[in-house]
Design a protein around this motif. Structure first.
Motif, PDB file in Angstrom:
ATOM      1  N   MET A   1       0.839  -1.185   0.000  1.00 42.52           N
ATOM      2  CA  MET A   1       0.000   0.000   0.000  1.00 42.52           C
ATOM      3  C   MET A   1       0.883   1.248   0.000  1.00 42.52           C
ATOM      4  N   LYS A   2       0.668   2.135  -0.968  1.00 43.84           N
ATOM      5  CA  LYS A   2       1.445   3.360  -1.064  1.00 43.84           C
ATOM      6  C   LYS A   2       0.874   4.411  -0.123  1.00 43.84           C
ATOM      7  N   LYS A   3       1.785   5.081   0.618  1.00 42.68           N
ATOM      8  CA  LYS A   3       1.369   6.210   1.465  1.00 42.68           C
ATOM      9  C   LYS A   3       1.817   7.491   0.798  1.00 42.68           C
ATOM     10  N   THR A   4       0.993   8.536   0.939  1.00 47.55           N
ATOM     11  CA  THR A   4       1.360   9.824   0.340  1.00 47.55           C
ATOM     12  C   THR A   4       1.527  10.880   1.420  1.00 47.55           C
ATOM     13  N   CYS A   5       2.361  11.858   1.138  1.00 52.21           N
ATOM     14  CA  CYS A   5       2.657  12.977   2.044  1.00 52.21           C
ATOM     15  C   CYS A   5       1.388  13.797   2.268  1.00 52.21           C
TER      16      CYS A   5
END
Length: 116
Positions: A1-5
């Protein structure tokens, strides 16, 4: 799962609990978050600090006397105090933290410092 700023929406690489991609984004996000909601508090605190510095400057020996004109000339604002102390005899002292003043006759003020 990609996390974003939270600030710039770039992908975050690193720890799983990381919320920002770098220190710049972290600071920018928190500055935006606190800017408007804390503006009133910041302005009041600045006003109180200024009043405190004025009283402290005019009261170097913890007990002195000054005039209303001297206080106003230095930028003192009588609307900003932190507490009021009324003595048993009904005398009212106005305080900005531990620096206080007592209105006297003919626009004179007694300046005092509350002991800890």
């Amino acid at each position: 799962m990609k996390k974003t700023c939270l600030e710039c929406d770039d992908e975050i690489i690193g720890r799983i609990d990381k919320k920002f991609c770098n220190d710049y984004c972290r600071n920018a996000y928190n500055n935006k978050l606190n800017k408007d909601s804390k503006n009133l508090v910041r302005n009041i605190n600045n006003r109180l600090r200024k009043n405190y510095r004025i009283l402290e400057t005019l009261n170097p020996n913890n007990k002195s006397k000054t005039t209303r004109n001297k206080l106003i000339a230095k930028g003192f604002d009588f609307n900003y105090i932190t507490s009021i102390y009324t003595t048993k005899s009904g005398t009212i002292y106005y305080f900005v933290y531990d620096q206080g003043y007592l209105p006297l006759e003919n626009e004179y003020y007694a300046l005092v410092k509350r002991s800890s």
